[in-house]
Design a protein around this motif. Structure first.
Motif, mmCIF file in Angstrom:
data_model
loop_
_atom_site.group_PDB
_atom_site.id
_atom_site.type_symbol
_atom_site.label_atom_id
_atom_site.label_comp_id
_atom_site.label_asym_id
_atom_site.label_seq_id
_atom_site.Cartn_x
_atom_site.Cartn_y
_atom_site.Cartn_z
ATOM 1 N N SER A 71 0.742 -1.063 0.076
ATOM 2 C CA SER A 71 0.047 -0.096 0.004
ATOM 3 C C SER A 71 1.101 1.285 0.192
ATOM 4 O O SER A 71 1.722 1.315 0.941
ATOM 5 N N ILE A 72 0.695 1.996 -1.116
ATOM 6 C CA ILE A 72 1.716 3.122 -1.409
ATOM 7 C C ILE A 72 1.123 4.342 -1.894
ATOM 8 O O ILE A 72 -0.221 4.445 -2.273
ATOM 9 N N MET A 73 1.512 5.541 -1.726
ATOM 10 C CA MET A 73 1.109 6.978 -2.181
ATOM 11 C C MET A 73 2.387 7.331 -2.722
ATOM 12 O O MET A 73 3.398 7.727 -2.317
ATOM 13 N N GLU A 74 2.313 7.397 -4.041
ATOM 14 C CA GLU A 74 3.520 7.676 -4.972
ATOM 15 C C GLU A 74 4.190 9.031 -4.597
ATOM 16 O O GLU A 74 5.540 8.944 -4.615
ATOM 17 N N ARG A 75 3.438 9.974 -4.502
ATOM 18 C CA ARG A 75 4.160 11.236 -4.164
ATOM 19 C C ARG A 75 3.319 11.835 -3.043
ATOM 20 O O ARG A 75 2.270 11.808 -2.724
ATOM 21 N N ALA A 111 9.875 5.766 1.926
ATOM 22 C CA ALA A 111 10.922 4.757 1.489
ATOM 23 C C ALA A 111 10.659 4.815 -0.240
ATOM 24 O O ALA A 111 9.781 5.241 -0.808
ATOM 25 N N PRO A 112 12.152 4.670 -0.860
ATOM 26 C CA PRO A 112 11.985 4.743 -2.284
ATOM 27 C C PRO A 112 11.577 3.472 -2.630
ATOM 28 O O PRO A 112 11.580 2.265 -1.882
ATOM 29 N N LEU A 113 10.639 3.435 -3.798
ATOM 30 C CA LEU A 113 10.237 2.416 -4.107
ATOM 31 C C LEU A 113 10.861 1.210 -4.456
ATOM 32 O O LEU A 113 10.349 -0.006 -4.249
ATOM 33 N N ASP A 114 11.964 1.100 -5.066
ATOM 34 C CA ASP A 114 12.854 0.017 -5.440
ATOM 35 C C ASP A 114 13.224 -0.784 -4.235
ATOM 36 O O ASP A 114 14.018 -1.826 -4.221
ATOM 37 N N PRO A 167 9.185 8.257 -3.113
ATOM 38 C CA PRO A 167 9.756 8.908 -4.200
ATOM 39 C C PRO A 167 10.483 8.050 -4.989
ATOM 40 O O PRO A 167 11.245 7.090 -4.554
ATOM 41 N N GLU A 168 10.969 8.343 -6.239
ATOM 42 C CA GLU A 168 11.697 7.439 -7.030
ATOM 43 C C GLU A 168 13.289 7.547 -6.645
ATOM 44 O O GLU A 168 14.133 6.557 -6.612
ATOM 45 N N ILE A 169 13.753 8.910 -6.394
ATOM 46 C CA ILE A 169 15.072 9.052 -5.471
ATOM 47 C C ILE A 169 14.817 9.724 -4.308
ATOM 48 O O ILE A 169 14.069 10.600 -3.994
ATOM 49 N N LEU A 170 15.280 8.734 -3.384
ATOM 50 C CA LEU A 170 15.396 9.447 -1.850
ATOM 51 C C LEU A 170 16.552 10.122 -1.425
ATOM 52 O O LEU A 170 17.677 9.577 -1.294
ATOM 53 N N HIS A 171 16.631 11.351 -1.325
ATOM 54 C CA HIS A 171 17.801 12.222 -1.070
ATOM 55 C C HIS A 171 17.944 11.972 0.736
ATOM 56 O O HIS A 171 19.035 11.749 1.247
#
Length: 220
Positions: A4-8, A170-173, A191-195
């Motif tokens: 279960s995620i929320m993309e942004r 958390a980053p999706l990957d 996020p796609e990229i987690l800084h």
């Protein structure tokens, strides 16, 4: 497995993240839930979940193992327990030429910090039993996943019936690498990229030892 995620998105603070995760967790109607927080940042998130689920709250004490001389660079993590679980990135270790002696020194230091936190936070309280329960592991966010991997490895030895992970960011990957052996995963922002985890919270103030102790006391 539930993912279960929320993309942004951006979260207000740790407490609001906990309330949002609790709504999703309540829908699953888990049997015998026990909420396990990774301190310090996971505790404000977890206390909201434990309150909503009417579940006991406890800690999973884990420490990052950093590259010697570079505290900001994660080499792995170590979890608490009768036989501490050590997770090391061997590629990183080889590239940084870290000896057994240097690694042992860092490991010893972090285990001492885990013991300090145990005394300060739990003040002699016995661990909440998790065998046969639904263990819900909570943190405010995940970056590399090393800390969570160590926490889950140690937790499995305690034989919960199910393991659930609930985090704010958390980053999706990370999911494919980290959560193939857990039952359900809940994450609010991926996020796609987690800084940095804190970039995805409007309020990400440091959680103090005193706040952790007070929140655990309130939950108890």
């Amino acid at each position: 497995m539930t993912l279960s995620i929320m993309e942004r998105g951006e979260l207000e603070n740790r407490h609001s993240a906990g309330k949002a995760l609790a709504i999703r967790l309540l829908e699953k109607n888990y049997v015998k839930p026990v909420v396990l927080a990774l301190p310090r940042g996971g505790v404000p998130v977890a206390v909201e979940i434990a309150t909503a689920l009417h579940a006991p709250l406890d800690l999973l004490l884990v420490r990052k193992i950093a590259v010697p001389g570079h505290p900001e660079v994660a080499l792995g993590a170590i979890s608490d327990g009768e036989s501490p679980e050590l997770i090391i990135n061997e590629v990183m270790r080889t590239s940084c030429d870290i000896s057994d002696a240097a690694l042992k020194q860092v490991e010893t230091r972090e285990l001492a910090e885990i013991e300090r936190r145990r005394e300060k936070y739990l003040q002699g309280r016995d661990p909440v039993p998790v065998e046969g329960c639904t263990a819900i592991v909570v943190d405010d966010g995940i970056a590399t996943g090393a800390t969570m991997r160590a926490a889950l490895a140690g937790l499995r030895r305690r034989k919960p019936a199910r393991i659930i992970v609930a985090v704010g960011v958390a980053p999706l990957d990370v999911f494919d690498q980290l959560f193939s052996q857990v039952d359900d995963v809940f994450c609010l922002v991926t996020p796609e990229i987690l800084h940095a985890v804190g970039f995805h919270y409007r309020n990400f103030d440091q959680v103090s030892d005193a706040e952790v102790r007070d929140l655990l006391g309130t939950a108890a």
